[in-house]
Design a protein around this motif. Structure first.
Motif, PDB file in Angstrom:
ATOM      1  N   GLY A  16      83.359  65.929 -22.953  1.00 37.14           N
ATOM      2  CA  GLY A  16      82.262  65.957 -24.014  1.00 37.14           C
ATOM      3  C   GLY A  16      81.529  64.894 -24.166  1.00 37.14           C
ATOM      4  N   LEU A  17      82.277  63.587 -24.255  1.00 36.95           N
ATOM      5  CA  LEU A  17      81.492  62.324 -24.454  1.00 36.95           C
ATOM      6  C   LEU A  17      80.574  61.931 -23.165  1.00 36.95           C
ATOM      7  N   ALA A  18      81.451  62.236 -22.020  1.00 39.09           N
ATOM      8  CA  ALA A  18      80.611  61.880 -20.785  1.00 39.09           C
ATOM      9  C   ALA A  18      79.385  62.632 -20.598  1.00 39.09           C
ATOM     10  N   VAL A  19      79.221  63.855 -21.217  1.00 39.12           N
ATOM     11  CA  VAL A  19      78.102  64.715 -21.057  1.00 39.12           C
ATOM     12  C   VAL A  19      77.045  64.287 -22.243  1.00 39.12           C
ATOM     13  N   ILE A  20      77.677  63.869 -23.393  1.00 40.12           N
ATOM     14  CA  ILE A  20      76.722  63.379 -24.188  1.00 40.12           C
ATOM     15  C   ILE A  20      76.078  62.256 -23.967  1.00 40.12           C
ATOM     16  N   LEU A  21      76.680  61.061 -23.377  1.00 40.49           N
ATOM     17  CA  LEU A  21      76.118  59.945 -23.000  1.00 40.49           C
ATOM     18  C   LEU A  21      75.267  60.072 -21.568  1.00 40.49           C
ATOM     19  N   GLY A  22      75.658  60.876 -20.675  1.00 37.57           N
ATOM     20  CA  GLY A  22      74.879  61.091 -19.606  1.00 37.57           C
ATOM     21  C   GLY A  22      73.473  62.065 -19.927  1.00 37.57           C
ATOM     22  N   THR A  23      73.500  62.813 -20.750  1.00 39.63           N
ATOM     23  CA  THR A  23      72.467  63.781 -21.168  1.00 39.63           C
ATOM     24  C   THR A  23      71.389  62.756 -22.009  1.00 39.63           C
TER      25      THR A  23
END
Lengths: 55, 275
Positions: A16-23
Protein backbone atom coordinates in the motif's frame (compact mmCIF):
# COMPACT_ATOMS: atom_id res chain seq x y z
CA UNK A 1 -2.75 -20.04 16.17
CA UNK A 2 -2.30 -18.89 12.61
CA UNK A 3 0.09 -16.07 11.76
CA UNK A 4 -1.71 -15.22 8.54
CA UNK A 5 -3.19 -11.89 9.77
CA UNK A 6 0.31 -10.64 10.69
CA UNK A 7 1.69 -11.62 7.28
CA UNK A 8 -1.25 -10.06 5.41
CA UNK A 9 -0.95 -6.86 7.47
CA UNK A 10 2.81 -6.60 6.85
CA UNK A 11 2.51 -7.15 3.08
CA UNK A 12 -0.61 -4.99 2.78
CA UNK A 13 1.08 -2.11 4.56
CA UNK A 14 4.26 -2.36 2.49
CA UNK A 15 2.52 -2.72 -0.89
CA UNK A 16 0.00 0.00 0.00
CA UNK A 17 2.70 2.49 0.95
CA UNK A 18 4.78 1.63 -2.14
CA UNK A 19 1.74 2.23 -4.37
CA UNK A 20 0.93 5.54 -2.62
CA UNK A 21 4.54 6.79 -2.85
CA UNK A 22 4.94 5.68 -6.48
CA UNK A 23 1.60 7.05 -7.66
CA UNK A 24 2.01 10.36 -5.86
CA UNK A 25 5.52 10.78 -7.32
CA UNK A 26 4.25 10.00 -10.84
CA UNK A 27 1.29 12.38 -10.53
CA UNK A 28 3.46 15.15 -9.11
CA UNK A 29 5.93 14.71 -11.98
CA UNK A 30 3.14 14.82 -14.55
CA UNK A 31 1.63 17.95 -12.98
CA UNK A 32 5.01 19.70 -12.77
CA UNK A 33 5.81 18.80 -16.40
CA UNK A 34 2.44 20.15 -17.58
CA UNK A 35 2.83 23.40 -15.62
CA UNK A 36 6.38 23.91 -16.92
CA UNK A 37 5.26 23.25 -20.48
CA UNK A 38 2.34 25.69 -20.10
CA UNK A 39 4.66 28.40 -18.79
CA UNK A 40 7.44 27.83 -21.31
CA UNK A 41 5.09 27.78 -24.33
CA UNK A 42 3.98 31.46 -24.18
CA UNK A 43 7.48 32.66 -23.22
CA UNK A 44 8.96 30.82 -26.22
CA UNK A 45 6.25 32.29 -28.43
CA UNK A 46 7.03 35.76 -26.99
CA UNK A 47 10.73 35.39 -27.68
CA UNK A 48 10.02 34.13 -31.21
CA UNK A 49 7.67 37.06 -31.83
CA UNK A 50 10.26 39.46 -30.40
CA UNK A 51 12.93 37.95 -32.61
CA UNK A 52 10.71 38.27 -35.69
CA UNK A 53 9.90 41.92 -35.05
CA UNK A 54 13.53 42.83 -34.44
CA UNK A 55 15.20 44.46 -37.42
CA UNK B 1 60.04 23.61 0.26
CA UNK B 2 59.63 22.19 -3.19
CA UNK B 3 57.95 19.13 -1.71
CA UNK B 4 55.54 21.32 0.26
CA UNK B 5 54.70 23.28 -2.85
CA UNK B 6 53.92 20.05 -4.64
CA UNK B 7 51.60 19.00 -1.82
CA UNK B 8 49.95 22.44 -1.68
CA UNK B 9 49.53 22.47 -5.44
CA UNK B 10 48.15 18.95 -5.46
CA UNK B 11 45.47 19.52 -2.79
CA UNK B 12 43.45 22.31 -4.47
CA UNK B 13 43.53 20.55 -7.80
CA UNK B 14 42.05 17.41 -6.20
CA UNK B 15 39.40 19.49 -4.43
CA UNK B 16 38.70 21.36 -7.64
CA UNK B 17 38.41 18.12 -9.56
CA UNK B 18 36.03 16.67 -6.94
CA UNK B 19 34.04 19.91 -6.93
CA UNK B 20 33.86 19.92 -10.72
CA UNK B 21 32.64 16.32 -10.71
CA UNK B 22 29.77 17.20 -8.34
CA UNK B 23 28.96 20.52 -10.02
CA UNK B 24 28.75 18.87 -13.43
CA UNK B 25 25.46 17.38 -12.20
CA UNK B 26 24.37 20.56 -10.40
CA UNK B 27 23.04 21.84 -13.72
CA UNK B 28 19.25 21.23 -13.45
CA UNK B 29 18.85 20.86 -17.23
CA UNK B 30 21.52 18.16 -17.34
CA UNK B 31 19.95 16.40 -14.34
CA UNK B 32 16.48 16.50 -15.96
CA UNK B 33 17.87 14.90 -19.13
CA UNK B 34 19.78 12.26 -17.14
CA UNK B 35 16.76 11.62 -14.88
CA UNK B 36 14.40 11.19 -17.85
CA UNK B 37 16.79 8.62 -19.36
CA UNK B 38 17.24 6.80 -16.02
CA UNK B 39 13.57 6.73 -14.99
CA UNK B 40 12.39 3.71 -17.05
CA UNK B 41 15.58 1.77 -16.20
CA UNK B 42 14.75 2.20 -12.51
CA UNK B 43 10.97 1.86 -12.62
CA UNK B 44 10.54 -1.32 -14.68
CA UNK B 45 13.18 -3.42 -12.85
CA UNK B 46 11.63 -2.17 -9.58
CA UNK B 47 8.15 -3.39 -10.55
CA UNK B 48 9.30 -6.71 -12.04
CA UNK B 49 11.79 -7.62 -9.30
CA UNK B 50 9.52 -6.54 -6.43
CA UNK B 51 6.57 -8.57 -7.75
CA UNK B 52 8.83 -11.57 -8.45
CA UNK B 53 10.44 -11.34 -4.99
CA UNK B 54 7.10 -10.98 -3.17
CA UNK B 55 5.50 -13.90 -5.04
CA UNK B 56 8.62 -16.02 -4.48
CA UNK B 57 8.77 -15.12 -0.79
CA UNK B 58 5.04 -15.54 -0.12
CA UNK B 59 4.23 -18.66 -2.10
CA UNK B 60 7.37 -20.49 -3.26
CA UNK B 61 9.95 -20.19 -0.47
CA UNK B 62 9.80 -22.68 2.41
CA UNK B 63 8.43 -21.90 5.86
CA UNK B 64 10.95 -21.78 8.70
CA UNK B 65 11.16 -24.91 10.86
CA UNK B 66 10.86 -22.80 14.02
CA UNK B 67 8.96 -19.64 13.00
CA UNK B 68 6.63 -21.24 10.46
CA UNK B 69 5.05 -18.89 7.91
CA UNK B 70 5.83 -15.78 9.99
CA UNK B 71 9.30 -15.82 8.48
CA UNK B 72 7.71 -14.53 5.25
CA UNK B 73 7.48 -11.08 6.88
CA UNK B 74 11.27 -11.03 6.50
CA UNK B 75 10.92 -10.45 2.72
CA UNK B 76 9.43 -7.01 3.31
CA UNK B 77 11.00 -6.19 6.69
CA UNK B 78 14.65 -6.66 5.74
CA UNK B 79 14.51 -4.60 2.48
CA UNK B 80 12.69 -1.83 4.40
CA UNK B 81 15.40 -1.89 7.10
CA UNK B 82 18.15 -1.79 4.44
CA UNK B 83 16.47 1.15 2.68
CA UNK B 84 15.87 3.03 5.94
CA UNK B 85 19.61 2.98 6.69
CA UNK B 86 20.88 3.49 3.13
CA UNK B 87 18.31 6.27 2.57
CA UNK B 88 19.69 8.09 5.59
CA UNK B 89 23.21 7.49 4.30
CA UNK B 90 22.10 9.20 1.07
CA UNK B 91 20.68 12.05 3.14
CA UNK B 92 24.00 12.42 4.98
CA UNK B 93 25.92 12.48 1.67
CA UNK B 94 23.54 15.18 0.35
CA UNK B 95 24.09 17.13 3.58
CA UNK B 96 27.85 16.94 3.08
CA UNK B 97 27.55 18.04 -0.56
CA UNK B 98 25.30 20.90 0.52
CA UNK B 99 27.56 22.12 3.34
CA UNK B 100 30.91 21.74 1.55
CA UNK B 101 30.14 22.37 -2.12
CA UNK B 102 26.79 24.24 -1.86
CA UNK B 103 25.42 21.80 -4.41
CA UNK B 104 21.88 23.06 -5.25
CA UNK B 105 20.58 19.63 -6.29
CA UNK B 106 21.85 18.12 -3.03
CA UNK B 107 19.47 20.42 -1.11
CA UNK B 108 16.54 19.44 -3.31
CA UNK B 109 17.51 15.74 -3.01
CA UNK B 110 17.64 16.05 0.80
CA UNK B 111 14.12 17.56 0.79
CA UNK B 112 12.85 14.62 -1.28
CA UNK B 113 14.73 11.81 0.53
CA UNK B 114 13.22 12.78 3.92
CA UNK B 115 9.57 11.70 3.42
CA UNK B 116 10.47 8.57 1.42
CA UNK B 117 13.08 7.54 4.00
CA UNK B 118 10.69 8.19 6.88
CA UNK B 119 8.04 6.05 5.14
CA UNK B 120 10.35 3.04 4.68
CA UNK B 121 11.57 3.40 8.28
CA UNK B 122 7.93 3.39 9.45
CA UNK B 123 7.36 0.24 7.37
CA UNK B 124 10.47 -1.34 8.89
CA UNK B 125 9.22 -0.60 12.42
CA UNK B 126 5.64 -1.69 11.68
CA UNK B 127 6.57 -4.96 9.94
CA UNK B 128 9.12 -5.66 12.69
CA UNK B 129 6.37 -5.20 15.23
CA UNK B 130 4.05 -7.49 13.24
CA UNK B 131 6.82 -10.10 13.16
CA UNK B 132 7.66 -9.60 16.84
CA UNK B 133 4.14 -10.14 18.18
CA UNK B 134 3.79 -13.81 17.10
CA UNK B 135 7.50 -14.62 17.65
CA UNK B 136 8.43 -12.73 20.83
CA UNK B 137 4.92 -12.35 22.22
CA UNK B 138 5.13 -8.55 22.24
CA UNK B 139 4.69 -5.71 19.76
CA UNK B 140 7.65 -3.73 21.09
CA UNK B 141 10.67 -3.99 23.39
CA UNK B 142 13.15 -1.23 24.21
CA UNK B 143 15.93 -3.29 22.73
CA UNK B 144 19.02 -1.59 21.22
CA UNK B 145 18.22 -2.43 17.58
CA UNK B 146 14.56 -1.39 17.78
CA UNK B 147 15.31 1.77 19.73
CA UNK B 148 18.11 2.88 17.39
CA UNK B 149 15.79 2.41 14.37
CA UNK B 150 13.10 4.42 16.19
CA UNK B 151 15.71 7.16 16.70
CA UNK B 152 16.41 7.00 12.94
CA UNK B 153 12.68 7.52 12.29
CA UNK B 154 12.68 10.58 14.57
CA UNK B 155 15.81 11.89 12.78
CA UNK B 156 13.96 11.66 9.46
CA UNK B 157 10.94 13.47 10.96
CA UNK B 158 13.22 16.13 12.46
CA UNK B 159 14.91 16.63 9.10
CA UNK B 160 11.54 16.95 7.31
CA UNK B 161 10.37 19.55 9.85
CA UNK B 162 13.64 21.50 10.00
CA UNK B 163 14.20 21.83 6.25
CA UNK B 164 10.74 23.42 5.90
CA UNK B 165 10.87 25.48 9.10
CA UNK B 166 12.42 28.69 7.76
CA UNK B 167 10.95 31.41 5.53
CA UNK B 168 14.33 31.61 3.79
CA UNK B 169 14.92 28.14 2.23
CA UNK B 170 18.73 28.41 2.34
CA UNK B 171 18.69 28.65 6.16
CA UNK B 172 16.48 25.55 6.30
CA UNK B 173 18.85 23.67 3.99
CA UNK B 174 21.89 24.55 6.15
CA UNK B 175 20.20 23.64 9.45
CA UNK B 176 18.80 20.37 8.08
CA UNK B 177 22.19 19.49 6.54
CA UNK B 178 23.84 19.81 9.96
CA UNK B 179 21.14 17.56 11.48
CA UNK B 180 21.54 15.12 8.56
CA UNK B 181 25.30 14.84 9.13
CA UNK B 182 25.06 14.61 12.93
CA UNK B 183 22.32 11.98 12.70
CA UNK B 184 24.58 9.71 10.64
CA UNK B 185 26.12 8.66 13.98
CA UNK B 186 23.00 6.51 14.43
CA UNK B 187 23.83 4.32 11.39
CA UNK B 188 26.77 2.38 12.90
CA UNK B 189 24.81 2.12 16.15
CA UNK B 190 21.95 0.43 14.25
CA UNK B 191 24.37 -1.85 12.41
CA UNK B 192 26.40 -2.97 15.43
CA UNK B 193 23.66 -2.78 18.09
CA UNK B 194 23.07 -6.53 17.90
CA UNK B 195 26.79 -7.14 18.55
CA UNK B 196 27.45 -4.43 21.15
CA UNK B 197 24.43 -5.22 23.32
CA UNK B 198 22.52 -8.32 24.28
CA UNK B 199 19.34 -7.81 22.25
CA UNK B 200 16.11 -9.67 21.63
CA UNK B 201 16.57 -8.89 17.94
CA UNK B 202 18.52 -11.62 16.18
CA UNK B 203 22.08 -10.97 14.90
CA UNK B 204 22.66 -10.24 11.18
CA UNK B 205 22.03 -13.28 8.95
CA UNK B 206 23.90 -11.77 5.98
CA UNK B 207 27.34 -10.19 6.41
CA UNK B 208 30.14 -9.29 4.00
CA UNK B 209 32.71 -11.35 5.88
CA UNK B 210 30.90 -14.65 6.48
CA UNK B 211 28.59 -17.06 4.70
CA UNK B 212 24.86 -16.34 5.20
CA UNK B 213 23.26 -18.21 8.07
CA UNK B 214 20.02 -18.89 6.17
CA UNK B 215 18.99 -21.38 3.54
CA UNK B 216 19.57 -20.34 -0.07
CA UNK B 217 15.85 -21.07 -0.66
CA UNK B 218 15.14 -18.08 1.56
CA UNK B 219 18.21 -16.04 0.65
CA UNK B 220 17.39 -15.71 -3.07
CA UNK B 221 13.86 -14.30 -2.73
CA UNK B 222 15.19 -11.97 -0.02
CA UNK B 223 17.91 -10.69 -2.37
CA UNK B 224 15.42 -10.27 -5.25
CA UNK B 225 13.05 -8.32 -2.97
CA UNK B 226 15.91 -6.16 -1.66
CA UNK B 227 17.17 -5.31 -5.17
CA UNK B 228 13.59 -4.65 -6.40
CA UNK B 229 12.75 -2.40 -3.44
CA UNK B 230 16.06 -0.55 -3.88
CA UNK B 231 15.25 0.15 -7.54
CA UNK B 232 11.78 1.28 -6.41
CA UNK B 233 13.23 3.63 -3.81
CA UNK B 234 15.60 5.10 -6.42
CA UNK B 235 12.80 5.41 -9.02
CA UNK B 236 10.53 7.27 -6.58
CA UNK B 237 13.38 9.56 -5.55
CA UNK B 238 14.37 10.38 -9.13
CA UNK B 239 10.72 11.10 -10.04
CA UNK B 240 10.27 13.34 -6.99
CA UNK B 241 13.56 15.12 -7.67
CA UNK B 242 12.67 15.71 -11.32
CA UNK B 243 9.31 17.12 -10.22
CA UNK B 244 11.04 19.34 -7.63
CA UNK B 245 13.43 20.73 -10.29
CA UNK B 246 10.51 21.42 -12.65
CA UNK B 247 8.50 23.10 -9.85
CA UNK B 248 11.52 25.24 -9.05
CA UNK B 249 11.75 26.26 -12.73
CA UNK B 250 8.03 27.11 -12.73
CA UNK B 251 8.49 29.30 -9.63
CA UNK B 252 11.48 31.06 -11.23
CA UNK B 253 9.61 31.62 -14.51
CA UNK B 254 6.56 33.00 -12.67
CA UNK B 255 8.75 35.32 -10.58
CA UNK B 256 10.51 36.60 -13.73
CA UNK B 257 7.17 37.15 -15.46
CA UNK B 258 5.87 39.02 -12.42
CA UNK B 259 9.04 41.13 -12.38
CA UNK B 260 8.66 41.98 -16.08
CA UNK B 261 4.97 42.89 -15.59
CA UNK B 262 5.85 45.18 -12.68
CA UNK B 263 8.60 46.83 -14.73
CA UNK B 264 6.18 47.41 -17.63
CA UNK B 265 3.58 48.85 -15.25
CA UNK B 266 6.08 51.30 -13.82
CA UNK B 267 7.39 52.47 -17.24
CA UNK B 268 4.49 54.86 -18.20
CA UNK B 269 4.66 56.53 -14.78
CA UNK B 270 8.37 57.20 -15.26
CA UNK B 271 7.90 58.58 -18.79
CA UNK B 272 5.07 60.75 -17.49
CA UNK B 273 7.35 62.11 -14.78
CA UNK B 274 10.05 62.95 -17.35
CA UNK B 275 7.51 64.59 -19.69
Amino acid sequence: MTHLPYIVAAYGMTIGLAVILGTSAALRLRRARARLAAIERPSRADSRAGGASAP
Amino acid sequence: MGRNETVLNATPSLAARTGNFFHRYANPGRFLRLGARLQPWLTWPAIVLSIAGIVWGLFLSPADWQQGDSVRIMYVHVPAAWLASSGYMGLAVCSLLSLVWRHPLADLAAVEIGPVGASVTAICLATGSLWGKPMWGTWWVWDARLTSVLVLFFLYLGHIALIRAFDEPQRGYRAAAILGLAGAVDLPIIKFSVQWWNTLHQPDSITLTAAPTMSTNMLWPLLVCTVGFTFGFAAILVARLRAAVMESRVRTALAMRRGRAEAQDSEPDLSGAVA
